[in-house]
Each structure stands twice: as C-alpha cells, then as structure tokens.
Write an enzyme that holds these catalytic residues in place. Structure first.
Site, PDB file in Angstrom:
ATOM      1  N   VAL A  97      -3.387  37.202 -14.073  1.00  0.00           N
ATOM      2  CA  VAL A  97      -2.986  35.797 -13.379  1.00  0.00           C
ATOM      3  C   VAL A  97      -2.930  35.553 -14.323  1.00  0.00           C
ATOM      4  CG1 VAL A  97      -5.211  34.834 -14.074  1.00  0.00           C
ATOM      5  CG2 VAL A  97      -4.339  33.890 -12.777  1.00  0.00           C
TER       6      VAL A  97
ATOM      7  N   GLY B 288       2.640  36.364 -14.684  1.00  0.00           N
ATOM      8  CA  GLY B 288       4.004  36.818 -13.384  1.00  0.00           C
ATOM      9  C   GLY B 288       4.016  37.467 -12.553  1.00  0.00           C
ATOM     10  N   LYS B 289       3.192  37.869 -11.339  1.00  0.00           N
ATOM     11  CA  LYS B 289       3.325  38.972 -10.976  1.00  0.00           C
ATOM     12  C   LYS B 289       4.548  38.789  -9.372  1.00  0.00           C
ATOM     13  CE  LYS B 289      -1.115  39.340  -9.987  1.00  0.00           C
ATOM     14  NZ  LYS B 289      -1.071  38.850 -11.242  1.00  0.00           N
TER      15      LYS B 289
ATOM     16  N   HIS C 229      -6.494  36.619  -9.985  1.00  0.00           N
ATOM     17  CA  HIS C 229      -7.387  35.608 -10.186  1.00  0.00           C
ATOM     18  C   HIS C 229      -8.591  36.456 -10.187  1.00  0.00           C
ATOM     19  CE1 HIS C 229      -9.576  31.954 -10.238  1.00  0.00           C
ATOM     20  NE2 HIS C 229      -8.894  31.606 -10.376  1.00  0.00           N
TER      21      HIS C 229
ATOM     22  N   ASN D 260       6.130  40.967 -19.695  1.00  0.00           N
ATOM     23  CA  ASN D 260       7.008  39.983 -19.046  1.00  0.00           C
ATOM     24  C   ASN D 260       6.807  38.985 -19.802  1.00  0.00           C
ATOM     25  OD1 ASN D 260       8.154  38.792 -17.145  1.00  0.00           O
ATOM     26  ND2 ASN D 260       6.291  37.704 -16.121  1.00  0.00           N
TER      27      ASN D 260
ATOM     28  N   MET E 155      10.054  37.625 -21.640  1.00  0.00           N
ATOM     29  CA  MET E 155      10.488  38.151 -23.163  1.00  0.00           C
ATOM     30  C   MET E 155      10.889  36.900 -23.497  1.00  0.00           C
ATOM     31  SD  MET E 155       9.430  41.081 -24.425  1.00  0.00           S
ATOM     32  CE  MET E 155      10.367  41.345 -25.121  1.00  0.00           C
TER      33      MET E 155
ATOM     34  N   SER F 167     -45.254  85.928  21.513  1.00  0.00           N
ATOM     35  CA  SER F 167     -45.810  85.805  21.270  1.00  0.00           C
ATOM     36  C   SER F 167     -47.311  86.822  21.196  1.00  0.00           C
ATOM     37  CB  SER F 167     -46.523  85.075  22.933  1.00  0.00           C
ATOM     38  OG  SER F 167     -47.505  84.839  23.222  1.00  0.00           O
TER      39      SER F 167
ATOM     40  N   SER G 156     -51.508  83.256  15.096  1.00  0.00           N
ATOM     41  CA  SER G 156     -51.754  82.591  14.882  1.00  0.00           C
ATOM     42  C   SER G 156     -53.338  83.034  14.141  1.00  0.00           C
ATOM     43  CB  SER G 156     -52.534  81.582  15.808  1.00  0.00           C
ATOM     44  OG  SER G 156     -51.458  81.037  16.152  1.00  0.00           O
TER      45      SER G 156
ATOM     46  N   SER H   8     -40.549  81.063  17.111  1.00  0.00           N
ATOM     47  CA  SER H   8     -39.100  80.602  16.596  1.00  0.00           C
ATOM     48  C   SER H   8     -38.716  81.706  16.565  1.00  0.00           C
ATOM     49  CB  SER H   8     -39.311  79.965  14.893  1.00  0.00           C
ATOM     50  OG  SER H   8     -39.835  81.403  14.076  1.00  0.00           O
TER      51      SER H   8
END
Lengths: 615, 267
Positions: free
Chosen positions: A13, A16-17, A91, A142, A144, A446, A451, A518
């Site tokens: 901040v 000087g942007k 900022h 900046n 200068m 099956s 099982s 499955s």
C-alpha cells in the site's frame, strides 16, 4: 492467439500502484480529453498535488482514504497490442480482492517504493504470484524522484528484491527504476537516470506473452450441466486443457466409465469440429452413460488421479484458522465435494515468509493441508496440470481459501489412505489380530457353493483365532441395502456398497468373506478398487447344469417357469472373472477339499499365524 | 490486429458464466435493456443453451425509451421466442428527490428492479454491464451478492478467482451475475459484426449524429458521428478517447451520483 495481455499490478500500500496505472494511461494517450484537467480539479479540491491514482480509485471512499479497495480493470492499446491492467489493492485487508484480480493475469508488475524498500505486502504479493503460477514478472522500483535518483539506493533495494524473489524461485524479467508520478522510464526514458540501461516498463511488458489454455496437454473437460437436446443428452462445459474430437474414447471420472464421443455440439457454428482448450462446448456420447455436473471427461490413457485424499497449498483468507477435523467443502470449478481437514502439515506467515507452528495460524497464512473426502475425487497435481489443480475451500457459503493440489495421497489406491490418519498403524492391528485384513470375494453362479463355503471357511478361520466375518446377501439386503430393488442399477449399487463395507472391515483388520453372485466384472472391479491390494477375487466355478441340478433354494425352477425375471445364468448374463486370485472347481471337488484350498490360500494371503487360539 | 481469438475467448468465458448461473441459481432472470450489450449477451445465451433462452427476459420499462427501441424489442421477442416480462417502473415522483434530475430515471429502474425481486423472488439476475463503462462497474465481481434492497457492500465482496464463483447466498439476498464484465465497447461491436447480431438502428449515424449509448429519450443525447455501418463504428471507437457515456446526463451531474445509485441497487 489472443491479442490482449492481462497484467496485474501488485505491491505494498502507498508504493504507487494506482499512480503508476494512471500515469501509464496518460502517457499512452488512453485518457479521455479533459480527464487530466478533471483530475487536477479533484486533487486541488482535496488539497493534494495532481493525483494520477484518482483515475482508478473511483469510489468516494477510495478517494477520501487514498487507497484502492477492490480490484479494477482498465485497458490501453500500445504498439498493436491491447493491455488489460488489473489493479490489485495493496492494503492488507484486501488480500482477498488482490487474489480475485490476480488469478486471471498473464503477467505481473510488482511495485516497490525505493525509499521504503521491500515491505509486508511486497512479500505477500510476491508469494501470491508464485502460488498463482504467474512467472512473467517485472519489478518497478518507484519514487526514484523522491530519492534524488540515487543509484546506490536503487542497487540496495534491488538486492533486497532479488533475495525475496530468489526465496520464492521467481525470476524477474527486469528491475526498473521509475518515477510513476513524473512518468520516468514508463514509456519515456528518464534523463535523470542516465546510468540505467535496461528496458522501460512498456518495453518489459512488450516482451510478455498472453497465457493460453493449453491445447497440447491431457484433455480435461469438467461437466457444468447436462441438457436435453432433441432426443439426446448433451454434457456441457469448457475444455480446460487438451482437445477432444468426435470418435474419441473418453473416460468419465469419478464413475470410471468409458464412452465414445458421438458429437461436439455448438450453436450457430459448424458441427463436430474438434474442440480445443478454452472453448465452451457440449458433447454427446454413443453409450447411455450417466453424466453429472462435476464429472471430468478425459482421454483414457491420460486420466486424472482418482482419490479420496490429497495435499494442497492454500492461501488462508478467513479470520478463523483451519482446524483439524473440520468439515469444509472443496471446489474444483463445477466439481464440489465435502471434505475434512485431516492435517495441517505446514504454516508460513505470508508477511515475513517465516515458518510458524501449526497451532497459531494467522489470517493470510500460506498453509499446507491434507484433505480427505468421503467422495472419490478426480484430481490433478499442480506440477503436471496447473489449470486443473486449482481449488477453493468453502465454509458454508464463504470462500475461505484458494489453493492448489500439490500431492495426491495414494493415486488410485484409495484404501490405503485411512492409515495415514489413524493413530493405530496397520502393523499394530496386524500384530494384535495375528493377520492382515482381507476381502475374500467369492463369486459364482447361484448354486456354485458360495454361502456353504463362506460359512465353512469362516468357521475354520475363527477356530484358528482369526477375526473373520461373512457378508451374505440376505443379511445385507435386510438392512444396509433394504432401499434397493433388483433392477440392473440397484444390483450394481448393492455390490458397490458391499465393496465399500468390505473394504472398511478389511481396513479395520478383519478378514471379511463375501458371498454374492456379483455377475458383472465392472461391479467387482469397483469393489476391488475400494479394497486395493487387500482384495482377493475367488471364482467358484461350476457349470450351469450342476448348479441347476443342486437348486437348493428352488430358484432355478422358478426362473425356468418365468416367475423370476433377470435370473443370472438363465435370463441374465454372468461374466466370469478374467484373472481371479484363485479358482475353485466346486462342480468336481468335495466341499471339504474346497474349504481346505480356501483356508490355505487365506492363511498365506493374510499371514495368519498358525498358533491356535481358544475357539 | 486480428481480434477473432480475443472474441472467441471472451465468448467462451461468458458462456461458461451463463451455464454456471443456470446450473446453480434458481429462479433466474436476465435484464434486457435492448441495447447493444444485453442483446449480444442474449445471443450468447442462445449459444450457451443451444437456441433456447431458458429463463425469463425482463425489461425495466420507464415508458421513456425511443420508439425504435420498442419496435426492435417486439421483433426480437418474436424471432427469438423469448419469455419477455415487462416491468413498469414507478413514477419519478416516488424516487429520491435529492438526486440530480438526470439520475432519476436510473433510480426509477432501480425501484422497478426491487419490485420485481420482491414479487417474484429471483435468486439471480443476469446483467450485461461491462467494466469499461463506468469506474464503479469496474469494481464488480462476476457473481455479486446483494440484499433484496439491492445494497452493494463493495468493501466485503466475496473472493472470486479461477472461475470459482459464489453461487449460493443467504435467504433475503440475491446475486447480480455479470457475464460481460471483461468485454469492452469495441469488443461488443466486433462481436455484433462477426456474429451478425441484430441491433437498434439508432446506433448508426443519420445526419451526422448517432447514439453511442441508448438511454431514456429525455436524458440521452446522440453524439456527432458519421459512422453508418458497424465497420465504421469500430474504426471510430478505435480512434476516440471520448468515454462511452458522454451522452448520458446523469454521469456528469455530481462526482458521486453514479456511485450513490450503484450502492443502492442500480445496475
């Protein structure tokens, strides 16, 4: 190739942007006539010398407080190229806005007050640029003029800047001594600094290139929505990288299904031209695949990782720090998922670039997080795919962090991730149980004996002291999956859930035996993915005649009589495993011998100690 | 300079934003002032949704537009099969009388919009504003949360980066959605030219005058110009340094008139 270069102007901040931008607009002849006079009037009204920053700081509050609150954008054209300048607030309070503006930039100018030197926001903004992946960078030293154009001071601050950028592995294009107020070394060379031989600011900007969405990269198309168009479903989204053409075989993540692109859809444009990175398009598929918002379309051989957990580096924007165990939402463009913060692996103060301990995390810290999601996420890592590694973190509705994925935890082996976060290690569980966890997945028609063998095997393992449990169809259907029917989709979901539950059991250190027909390879592959290398597919082979002759539950008889539709082996397909870990021929082998074979296999696979325990 | 790539990128981004709005915000509508910007945006909505604009299109009508504007509106509604809702704005006597006269039409539109939001409960309003039109518009987010009274909290706008937008807001709030923020005036005309999008003929010069920006007939004045084709408009804009809204009275009356309007809900 686009003609517009987007540049973000960052820095502390008051360094000087806004003045720099105002003066740049003036010098390039981009201000409307009378604007300079208007600025002079505004400035004298407030009793200050001509203030170029009033060009940008349009809001009353901004003028009154002489600070930029939010990011803004202005354009100018110079030497056949258009520049879009993103003015980012310096900022501290407005880092959120800086991020919002800078994330779109191709290149950056970092402004440093040569009198003050590198300050808090200089560091923070440099850090942001690095995280955002903006590598085209020039530094303007900046004021200068306020420094008597002192070369020694310029050299001194240059060293400071180099030290900062080196630490962040950023390589600046140039360090330029300027006076934004007087317009020195922006467009016109400064007579006051004959010792400076490098480029002016506009020369430096002229060397930068617009960053394009990368066509020469793996395809990533995140689906935004699915529309009905005539009779077909069109998945719409933007090609983030790579390209896609009609006839391409693509992978849809996270479902892991493949499909062929039937068409590339556009409105009021020639159909079916291949689509390249950056384009917003629609695609249709040859197969009736399910597609949802958030899914990722890629080519099969260059797909994203699929994982539940990942590491990310984030800029934390919220007052309240990230907490381990906290529920958040992670968002990758249209891909959204719930996630838990599993760990904070590192914290850096962005103002000082110092490492901090993870018990005190200030706002705007850069944090390294481990995140874990209950959903399987298509992920890319920053190093390989910068555009698709970008994410934000939300608390409720608020974006609290932005970041990038830096590491996928396991890469397609999701079962392993649980161990990373438990306080009990895999080895500890194995030591106590005397064996590793495993999913012993029995599949077969099956009547093939699933099982019967599952129960006998459970008994045998239990007698040997193993922590073992059988998941059987009827039990699961009565509880966990009581909401599911027997449609194709419901049967697939049934198997998916069982796969997940079995993986959790295995993760807890148990040997879990499953006994489900499955029938589909794809469903079993999903179950395998859930459990990773703990998954053991056991094919109980018995031909249909043998099974039908057994018909212990009378199901074949009813299926033949047409009382059961979609019965596996009769009216629905059975896809035998292609490369199971073990095949047992139950048509020709006695039950006792089958159990023995299974038992030996499981002992070897889980490292079950052979000492007997009390049954 | 070849501008096709710029236009393609801007268009792809705007379509992405329109699709995000449609996927995430419901109910949704779009404001159509019948000018060059919002008509170009409507065209992009047709692209995004393959020919059919899937949300209502609202005109905030002060009944003070130029006749050519109403004529153009009725033609396009028919040709593009739009679901147009005309929202009549409350009379000038009902708005803040401390505002300079030129700004009162804008204030009437603001009230019209508030009435619409209150009555129909829209969670999102798509708007064709651009950053280069006016300095406070340059500060906008693409998805900008507002209270139902339209209050814009410019100091606490949500973070917005890498195309991650705030698409969900609390009860009582709504979103202003701005798919054209990154476009400039000359981009819009180049796009009109490339795509062959229809526009109100008042933008073309007749007898040495043309409208650069279309507002209500009592507060907008045409500029000096001989640009009678889109190509000529583009050449004119590439050379001019005059701001677009030079013909709008309200922008010149008080330093902060526009900001006051925006903070209280103007578009």
């Amino acid at each position: 190739m686009t003609n517009t270069l987007k540049i973000v102007i960052g820095g502390h901040v008051d360094h000087g942007k806004s003045t720099l931008i105002g003066r740049l607009l003036h010098d390039t002849g981009s201000l409307p006539p009378g604007k300079a006079a208007e600025l002079e009037a505004l400035s004298s009204k407030r009793g200050v010398p001509l203030e170029w920053s009033f060009v940008l700081d349009a809001l009353q509050t901004e003028r009154d407080q002489a600070i930029t609150i939010d990011t803004t954008r202005v354009w100018f054209t110079w030497k056949d190229r258009r520049y879009a300048i993103i003015d980012a607030p310096g900022h501290r309070e407005f880092v959120r806005n800086m991020l919002s503006g800078a994330s779109e930039a191709d290149a950056a100018v970092l402004v440093v007050d040569v009198v003050e030197g590198v300050s808090e926001q200089t560091k923070r903004h440099a850090q942001l640029l690095q995280m955002l992946g903006i590598t085209q960078l020039t530094v303007a030293l900046n004021k200068m003029d306020a420094n008597g154009y002192d070369r020694a001071r310029f050299d001194e601050v240059s060293l400071e800047v180099h030290a900062l950028l080196d630490a962040l592995e950023l390589q600046p294009h140039s360090l330029i001594p300027i006076s934004a107020r007087n317009g020195e070394n922006l467009l016109n060379r400064s007579e006051n600094m004959p010792w400076y031989q490098g480029p002016t600011l506009l020369e430096a900007l002229g060397d930068f290139k617009p960053v394009h969405a990368i066509a020469d990269a793996p395809l990533r198309l995140r689906v935004q929505d699915v529309y009905r168009l005539g009779g077909s479903r069109v998945a719409v989204g933007r090609v983030e990288s790579g390209s896609v053409a009609r006839g391409d075989t693509v992978l849809l993540s996270p479902m892991n299904s493949t499909a062929t692109i039937r068409s590339i859809e556009r409105w009021n444009a020639p159909d079916n031209q291949p689509a390249v990175a950056g384009e917003s398009i629609g695609v249709t598929f040859n197969e009736p695949v399910f597609v949802n918002r958030g899914d990722v379309v890629s080519h099969v051989d260059r797909a994203p990782f699929l994982d539940y957990a990942f590491r990310a580096v984030c800029f934390w924007l919220d007052e309240s720090p990230p907490k381990v165990g906290e529920q958040v939402t992670v968002q990758f463009g249209p891909t959204t998922a719930r996630a838990v913060i599993a760990a904070v692996d590192g914290v850096m103060d962005s103002a000082t670039l110092q490492q901090l301990s993870s018990d005190q995390i200030p706002r705007y810290a850069v944090v390294q997080l481990r995140l874990r999601s209950p959903a399987l996420l298509p992920l890319d890592e920053q190093q390989a795919m910068p555009a698709s590694a970008r994410m934000v973190i939300l608390r409720g509705r608020d974006v609290v962090a932005g970041g990038i994925v830096v590491g996928v935890m396991t890469g397609n082996m999701p079962a392993n991730i649980f161990h990373a976060d438990h306080l009990i290690s895999v080895a500890e569980r194995e030591r106590r149980n005397g064996h590793g966890g495993a999913v012993v997945w029995l599949t077969g028609l099956s009547g093939a004996g699933k099982s019967t063998l599952a129960m006998a095997l459970e008994r045998a393992l239990f007698r040997r002291g193993a922590a073992v449990y059988v998941l059987d169809g009827d039990n699961v259907r009565a509880g966990l999956n009581s909401d599911l029917g027997f449609s194709f989709a419901d049967r697939a979901e049934n198997i998916r859930r069982i796969g997940e539950v079995a993986a959790l059991f295995a993760d807890a250190g148990l040997i879990v035996i499953t006994a489900f027909i499955s029938p589909m390879q794809r469903d079993r592959a999903i179950a395998r993915q859930a459990a990773g290398d703990r998954f053991h597919e056991i094919f109980l082979r018995a031909d249909l005649l043998t099974c039908e002759a057994r018909d212990t539950k009378g199901l074949y008889r009813r299926a033949r009589a047409g009382e059961i539709s979609d019965f596996t082996g009769i009216s629905a397909p059975y896809e035998a495993p292609e490369s199971p870990e073990l095949t047992i021929d139950t048509g020709t082998t006695t039950i006792e011998r089958c159990v023995e074979e299974l038992f030996e296999y499981v002992v070897a696979a889980t490292g079950l100690e052979t000492r007997a325990r009390v049954p | 300079m070849n501008h096709d790539a710029d236009l393609a990128q801007l268009e792809a981004e705007s379509i992405y934003i329109l699709r995000e709005a449609s996927a995430c915000v419901d109910p949704l509508c779009m404001l159509w002032s019948i000018g060059k910007d919002s008509t170009a945006l409507l065209w992009m909505a047709r692209k995004a949704f393959f020919g059919r604009v899937p949300f209502p299109v609202v005109q905030l009508d002060t009944e003070m537009e130029l006749p050519e504007v109403y004529e153009f509106r009725d033609r396009i509604v028919k040709e593009w099969d739009l679901d147009l809702r005309v929202e009549l704005c409350p009379p000038e006597s009902s708005v803040d009388q401390t505002l300079p006269p030129g700004a009162r039409a804008a204030a009437r539109k603001t009230e019209g919009l508030k009435n619409l939001l209150r009555r129909d409960g829209y969670r999102g309003v798509i708007l064709g504003i651009r950053r280069d039109e006016q300095a406070t518009r340059a500060k906008e987010r693409i998805f900008s949360p507002r209270s139902f009274d339209g209050d814009w909290d410019v100091r606490h706008q949500p973070a917005e980066f890498w195309n991650h937008y705030t698409t969900d807001v609390a009860e009582g709030m709504h979103l202003r959605i701005h798919p054209l923020l990154h476009w400039t005036e000359v981009d819009i005309w180049r796009y009109h030219l490339r795509e062959g999008i229809p526009y109100v003929p008042l933008y073309l010069a007749k007898d040495g005058k043309r409208y650069r920006s279309l507002g209500e007939k009592n507060i907008t004045v045409p500029i000096d110009s001989n640009a009678s084709t889109l190509e000529e408009i583009i050449v004119e804009l590439e050379a001019t340094r005059e701001p677009e809204r030079a013909g709008r009275l309200m922008d010149h009356e008080q330093e902060d008139a526009f900001e006051r309007l925006r903070a209280s809900g103007y578009m």
